[in-house]
Design a protein around this motif. Sequence first.
Motif, PDB file in Angstrom:
ATOM      1  N   LEU A   1       0.843  -1.189   0.000  1.00  0.00           N
ATOM      2  CA  LEU A   1       0.000   0.000   0.000  1.00  0.00           C
ATOM      3  C   LEU A   1       0.882   1.243   0.000  1.00  0.00           C
ATOM      4  CD1 LEU A   1      -2.819   1.367   0.405  1.00  0.00           C
ATOM      5  CD2 LEU A   1      -2.370   1.207   2.857  1.00  0.00           C
ATOM      6  N   GLU A   2       0.548   2.190  -0.855  1.00  0.00           N
ATOM      7  CA  GLU A   2       1.256   3.466  -0.916  1.00  0.00           C
ATOM      8  C   GLU A   2       0.228   4.569  -0.733  1.00  0.00           C
ATOM      9  OE1 GLU A   2       2.963   5.552  -4.678  1.00  0.00           O
ATOM     10  OE2 GLU A   2       4.508   4.179  -3.926  1.00  0.00           O
ATOM     11  N   VAL A   3       0.525   5.519   0.132  1.00  0.00           N
ATOM     12  CA  VAL A   3      -0.397   6.630   0.392  1.00  0.00           C
ATOM     13  C   VAL A   3       0.312   7.959   0.179  1.00  0.00           C
ATOM     14  CG1 VAL A   3      -1.791   5.327   2.034  1.00  0.00           C
ATOM     15  CG2 VAL A   3       0.120   6.673   2.881  1.00  0.00           C
ATOM     16  N   GLN A   4      -0.463   8.979  -0.157  1.00  0.00           N
ATOM     17  CA  GLN A   4       0.034  10.348  -0.286  1.00  0.00           C
ATOM     18  C   GLN A   4      -0.522  11.149   0.882  1.00  0.00           C
ATOM     19  OE1 GLN A   4       1.373  12.487  -2.913  1.00  0.00           O
ATOM     20  NE2 GLN A   4       1.944  10.937  -4.377  1.00  0.00           N
TER      21      GLN A   4
ATOM     22  N   THR B   1      -3.964  17.202  -4.489  1.00  0.00           N
ATOM     23  CA  THR B   1      -3.116  16.874  -5.628  1.00  0.00           C
ATOM     24  C   THR B   1      -3.249  15.411  -6.029  1.00  0.00           C
ATOM     25  OG1 THR B   1      -0.840  16.881  -6.446  1.00  0.00           O
ATOM     26  CG2 THR B   1      -1.147  16.386  -4.124  1.00  0.00           C
ATOM     27  N   LEU B   2      -2.664  15.064  -7.171  1.00  0.00           N
ATOM     28  CA  LEU B   2      -2.627  13.677  -7.646  1.00  0.00           C
ATOM     29  C   LEU B   2      -1.243  13.098  -7.433  1.00  0.00           C
ATOM     30  CD1 LEU B   2      -4.533  14.106 -11.022  1.00  0.00           C
ATOM     31  CD2 LEU B   2      -5.414  13.213  -8.874  1.00  0.00           C
TER      32      LEU B   2
ATOM     33  N   VAL C   1      -7.784   9.577   1.207  1.00  0.00           N
ATOM     34  CA  VAL C   1      -6.357   9.753   0.929  1.00  0.00           C
ATOM     35  C   VAL C   1      -6.046   9.037  -0.377  1.00  0.00           C
ATOM     36  CG1 VAL C   1      -4.037   9.074   1.681  1.00  0.00           C
ATOM     37  CG2 VAL C   1      -5.669   9.975   3.334  1.00  0.00           C
ATOM     38  N   LEU C   2      -5.302   9.699  -1.257  1.00  0.00           N
ATOM     39  CA  LEU C   2      -4.889   9.017  -2.479  1.00  0.00           C
ATOM     40  C   LEU C   2      -4.025   7.832  -2.087  1.00  0.00           C
ATOM     41  CD1 LEU C   2      -4.000  11.960  -4.875  1.00  0.00           C
ATOM     42  CD2 LEU C   2      -6.009  10.486  -4.923  1.00  0.00           C
TER      43      LEU C   2
END
Length: 115
Positions: free
Chosen positions: A18-21, A29-30, A55-56
């Motif tokens: 899993l990766e989150v921004q 933002t993207l 959260v993206l």
Amino acid sequence: IVSVQISLVDTMAEMGALEVQPATHRGETLYEARPAQALSMAVPQGSVVFYSPNVLHRGRANVQDEERIILTLTLMGEHGLVPNGIPLAVEPQDEGVWSLGAGLLTHAREPVSSL
């Protein structure tokens, strides 16, 4: 509303963890705009990660031979509404109008069915 991811195996970044921004739940933002700020959630087996579905987030490609096995849940409180923009297998016209509480599925505040 919260997303919960339970890792059933050790999950390394190379396995597409899993990766989150951070802070993107505010709609700022993207991924392409701030890739350096993305955090990989590489975790050992049995770890539980909670995050806002706003959260993206994404899983990257698994470039290892081991399978990445996870259990992902989205939880919301009684009478909670699915927020607009959250794709949870909900038709766009139904986003934000369904709720679940006291064993009843409700649309526009009218009981639909008993669970």
